[in-house]
Scaffold this active site. Structure first.
Site, mmCIF file in Angstrom:
data_model
loop_
_atom_site.group_PDB
_atom_site.id
_atom_site.type_symbol
_atom_site.label_atom_id
_atom_site.label_comp_id
_atom_site.label_asym_id
_atom_site.label_seq_id
_atom_site.Cartn_x
_atom_site.Cartn_y
_atom_site.Cartn_z
ATOM 1 N N ASP A 1 0.857 -1.180 0.000
ATOM 2 C CA ASP A 1 0.000 0.000 0.000
ATOM 3 C C ASP A 1 0.899 1.238 0.000
ATOM 4 O O ASP A 1 2.038 1.183 0.459
ATOM 5 C CB ASP A 1 -0.891 -0.014 1.237
ATOM 6 C CG ASP A 1 -1.931 1.086 1.228
ATOM 7 O OD1 ASP A 1 -2.493 1.345 0.156
ATOM 8 O OD2 ASP A 1 -2.167 1.677 2.287
ATOM 9 N N ASP B 1 -2.798 -1.001 5.701
ATOM 10 C CA ASP B 1 -3.172 -0.508 7.025
ATOM 11 C C ASP B 1 -4.650 -0.201 7.158
ATOM 12 O O ASP B 1 -5.122 0.082 8.252
ATOM 13 C CB ASP B 1 -2.372 0.748 7.372
ATOM 14 C CG ASP B 1 -2.564 1.862 6.351
ATOM 15 O OD1 ASP B 1 -3.330 1.665 5.385
ATOM 16 O OD2 ASP B 1 -1.944 2.932 6.500
ATOM 17 N N ASP C 1 -7.734 -2.949 2.913
ATOM 18 C CA ASP C 1 -6.641 -3.879 2.642
ATOM 19 C C ASP C 1 -6.888 -5.267 3.222
ATOM 20 O O ASP C 1 -6.200 -6.224 2.853
ATOM 21 C CB ASP C 1 -5.337 -3.331 3.235
ATOM 22 C CG ASP C 1 -4.923 -2.009 2.617
ATOM 23 O OD1 ASP C 1 -5.067 -1.873 1.392
ATOM 24 O OD2 ASP C 1 -4.475 -1.126 3.356
#
Length: 918
Positions: A339, A655, A659
């Site tokens: 990410d 996070d 996700d």
């Protein structure tokens, strides 16, 4: 009609329920709608259920515990325990069963987290909500919200359900946890949304679990509980596969092969004895002895302890492992899907470029800590003269405008700098502080009199300030460059003189910054008469003086750049998967080093591209793409599956709530410990306590070291089992008495692995471990080279143990003494072979004779155990051993030293290429 409309909205809470909510605007106006009645709300609550997520629980705890025994190697150990008990070998049976139970308990405790992600999702729903019912504004529990409720939002609120906004005033909502968008989204209740609009761009919607950072809004509930966007993610988590790690797959394959080998050898032993006419009971005992000898009883415990040591080492490097086999998974990882926001970047907007007075500047430093300087691109610092006339007054005014036309605050709390308010405004304060400007001092001299707040419709903010008695009022304006420039007619140069504005040139600079992924704001000012105390929009509609541009971005972590480079050198592909804009993602990717072409530009795929790509071609496209932008949660899941389809071992970092499904699907999910949501942390296999991508590099290194040590332990353990099996098989084939009894075999297997095996588990990482390519996920644990070496050492144990057993008996030793010599041959060969296994390719001198301080303790401990086995009377009675003389020890050590030299010669020949075909 009103009730029917809102009921239909509730039924259409799919990915496009924003569109289903449009009809409510016809029937329900913001002024006329008085909210549901209490009676209507009660009926809908009974119909739709409470506003909470359904926790989809999987297997029961007892079933998950029983599944710890579902493994071929465990089947072998349970069978051995049962056979030992059958023949009244209670001690043997208890020891083996104890090993099995300990491993099952450890595995259960480490892995009992599969359903906790859904419990964490349920906690994301807020406890209270402000609604209008019966025409009254009241506070109710968020669980009592129903479709059709009118919810009021203000700064600081967590959105309690999915809402169609019918009114908004300067409403900004942080959606990073849901969409990955790094900055709060400016909402607009009047926006028209197309059917293909992704979640991150639905400006007229507010979603459950997101946070209101600024402004106010009113919305109609269109989805609650499982029907919300976060509820849809809950379903994705529940349906994502729980992937086996490379280690568990390899050990399972290895165990199956071992199971077949043991059964074949035991059957062959019994068949040979029967053909030779030996008593059936004696033959059966020999077959059982061979089965016990071939079973590496201590191996499961050694694997568990090795992984636990890896867990401890990773924790010391700020990586918390939640599942034991995941320790080594990063060591075989071929792709890391990261990410962007908060993982590769700092999640702190930072001004990086300023253009003022015709001069371009760069701003050093990153994040909210006001440390750095503002330098001309020719490296002339701010405190030096511009040209020869003094400091750049346009630059100072541009920074002052960003400081004063601002509603946020920069605070230092416990040594950490934080922004209260909008991150973009926080970046402007930090930039001004780097130039020595103090917010408090400037406001004392230029107190604010009035403000025109930012609204998405107008794309600017303006503030009116008192410049002192008798002085004109000053208006500072900030906003989108295209909006500000059309209102400006002049600009000031570095000396503070007004000049005609070349708007096209400034516009080109702003577009260049934007193309580089930077967010650009323009600044202007105007003087008004001293009696003006209120600011009107017509006051800033024209005649503004342009001050400059400030361009900012959420910068990459410096340590992440180095970590990505190391991962790439280790043969690991790093891919960025984010919900942010494509240009921003591309700019960060280029800075981090994820460029794909000769110019350093990464290959980019957007969420819409992924949506339009069928599964059969997505895997190939994902293989060659570096950056994935504007990606929805289910698309992240598809990408992970696509890469796994290409036989990649995938690590996924993240996070946010968005996700979590991909984290669970990945071979190893890595969550952020500081900024990560509970959902992400519970779905992950590993948590980074410092939110630092660089920690992944350390985890990769530790994971490779763990797998190396596991391989060393297995390569060191199996020759003993093979040699013991050969000894039993040879005795049966020759019709001789067993040189080693089953209880003695069990003693060897348990003590050597327990004492010497732990020494290998504590070995340090070998030099150059991060310069190797990733292991082939399909490769077996034991390579052909190691199988060849295992065969050599196993044959040596056969010849040494059987040969000295025969020698001792021929020279007058008792059967117990001969067997004691045979047992000590096996153990001493293992001790010296331990030195060989400290490195599978080099000698132990290459990695350092004293690099493992535990080596001496292990060897000494094993020596003391064997002395006790040989000379203590009660041990002689229990294990059928007997004292032996020094001459026997000399012959035992001679065999062991010969074995060590033989293996070192084999490794040396391989390094020289003389045995490359074997």
């Amino acid at each position: 009609m009103k009730s029917q409309t809102t009921d239909s909205i509730a039924h259409e809470t799919t990915a496009w329920h924003a569109l289903a909510a449009e009809s409510v605007l016809v029937q329900l106006g913001a002024d006329q709608h008085k909210g549901l009645t209490s009676e209507e709300a009660r009926r809908r609550l009974a119909r739709y259920g409470p506003n909470r997520l359904t926790v989809r629980r999987g297997k029961s705890p007892w079933l998950r515990f029983l599944l710890q025994f579902h493994h071929p190697l465990i089947y072998i150990l349970l069978a051995a325990s049962a056979i030992a008990a059958l023949f009244k070998e209670a001690i043997d049976a208890a020891i083996i069963l104890g090993v099995v139970l300990i491993n099952a308990i450890l595995g259960y405790l480490q892995e009992d987290k599969a359903e906790k992600a859904l419990d964490a999702l349920a906690q994301t729903m807020v406890t209270e909500a402000t609604v209008v019912r019966d025409g009254q504004v009241i506070q109710i529990a968020a669980t009592e919200l129903v479709p059709g409720d009118l919810v009021l939002l203000q700064s600081g609120d967590k959105v309690p359900a999915d809402l169609r906004l019918i009114h908004s005033r300067e409403l900004q909502i942080a959606e990073a946890a849901l969409t990955g968008e790094s900055t709060p989204v400016q909402k607009d209740a009047q926006a028209e949304i197309a059917a293909t609009t992704p979640v991150s761009e639905r400006l007229n919607m507010a979603y459950a679990s997101t946070l209101v950072t600024y402004g106010q809004g009113v919305g109609v509930v269109v989805a609650t509980g499982d029907n919300t966007e976060v509820g849809r993610i809950s379903h994705l988590i529940a349906t994502a596969e729980e992937m086996q790690t490379p280690l568990t797959r390899k050990i399972a394959d290895f165990s199956r092969v071992l199971l077949y080998a043991i059964l074949i050898l035991a059957g062959l032993t019994f068949l040979i004895g029967a053909v030779r006419g030996q008593p059936l009971l004696e033959t059966l005992m020999a077959a059982i002895a061979l089965a016990v000898s071939a079973i590496p009883e201590g191996l499961p415990a050694a694997v568990t302890v090795t992984l636990a040591i890896g867990v401890t080492r990773m924790a010391q490097r700020r990586a918390i492992i939640r599942k034991l086999p995941a320790v080594e998974t990063l060591g075989s990882t071929t792709v890391i899907c990261s990410d962007k926001t908060g993982t590769l970047t700092q999640n702190q907007m930072t001004v990086q470029r300023i253009v003022a007075g015709g001069v371009a500047y760069e701003v050093t430093g990153a994040g909210y800590e006001p440390v750095g300087e503002i330098r001309r691109l020719d490296k002339t610092t701010l405190d030096k003269t511009t040209e020869d006339s003094g400091p750049n007054l346009a630059l100072l005014e541009c920074l002052r405008a960003g400081l004063l036309c601002n509603d946020s605050k920069l605070l230092e709390q416990e040594g950490k700098w934080e922004v209260v308010g909008d991150p973009t405004e926080g970046a402007l304060i930090v930039a001004a502080r780097k130039a020595g400007m103090n917010l408090l001092d400037d406001r004392l001299f230029l107190p604010r009199l009035d403000v025109i707040p930012f609204e998405s419709e107008h794309q600017y903010m303006a503030t009116l300030h008192d410049a002192g008695e008798g002085q004109p009022r000053l208006v500072y304006v900030k906003g989108a460059p295209e909006v500000i420039l059309q209102r400006c007619s002049t600009m000031i140069d570095a000396a503070g003189q007004c000049l005609p504005l070349d708007a096209s040139a400034v516009r080109c600079i702003a577009e260049e910054f934007a193309a580089g992924g930077l967010r650009v704001l323009a600044f202007a000012r105007r003087a008004l008469p001293a009696h003006v105390n209120q600011l009107r929009r017509e006051d800033v509609a024209s005649e503004l003086t342009f001050l400059g541009l400030q361009a900012m971005i959420d910068p990459p972590r410096p340590e992440a750049i180095a970590a990505v480079r190391v991962c790439q050198e280790a043969g690991i592909r790093v891919k960025m998967i984010t919900g942010d804009h494509a240009l921003t993602a591309a700019a960060i990717a280029a800075q981090i080093g994820l460029g794909g072409d000769s110019n350093g530009h990464p290959a980019i795929l957007t969420g819409r591209d992924i949506e339009a790509t069928p599964d059969e071609t997505l895997a190939e496209i994902a293989e060659r793409t570096t950056v994935f932008a504007r990606v929805a949660p289910e698309q992240k899941l598809r990408l992970v599956k696509a890469l796994q389809h290409r036989r990649h071992v995938v690590a996924m970092t993240g996070d946010g709530v968005n996700d979590a499904p991909a984290l669970k699907q990945a071979d190893i999910g890595i969550a952020m410990g500081l900024t990560g949501t509970d959902v992400a942390r519970e779905a992950a296999d590993m948590v980074l306590t410092d939110d630092n991508f660089a920690t992944i590099e350390a985890a990769v290194e530790e994971g490779r070291g763990v797998f190396d040590n596991l391989t060393k332990i297995i390569a060191w353990t199996l020759p003993t089992n093979l040699g013991e099996g050969f000894v039993i098989l040879a005795a049966v084939a020759l019709g001789a008495v067993l040189p080693i009894l089953p209880v003695q075999i069990l003693w060897i297997n348990m003590t050597t692995v327990g004492v010497l095996g732990l020494v290998l588990a504590l070995e340090n990482k070998e030099p150059g471990i991060m310069r190797r390519p990733p292991r082939d996920p399909e490769a077996p644990i034991l390579t052909d080279v190691l199988l060849w070496r295992i065969a050599i050492v196993g044959l040596l144990i056969l010849l040494g143990a059987f040969g000295l057993f025969w020698w001792e008996q021929r020279n007058g030793a008792s059967l117990a003494q001969a067997r004691t010599v045979a047992v000590n041959v096996v153990v001493m060969v293992e001790v010296f072979y331990l030195f060989n296994c400290r490195s599978l390719t080099h000698s132990m001198f290459h990695i350092g004779l004293f690099s493992n301080p535990w080596l001496g303790f292990g060897v000494l401990g094993m020596a003391l155990l064997q002395l006790a086995f040989t000379y203590l009377p009660w041990m002689n009675a229990v294990l059928s051993s007997a004292p032996i003389g020094l001459d026997a020890w000399g012959r035992i050590l001679g065999v062991a030293v010969f074995g060590y030299l033989l293996v070192e010669l084999e490794k040396w020949l391989r390094r020289r290429g003389a045995m490359h075909r074997l």
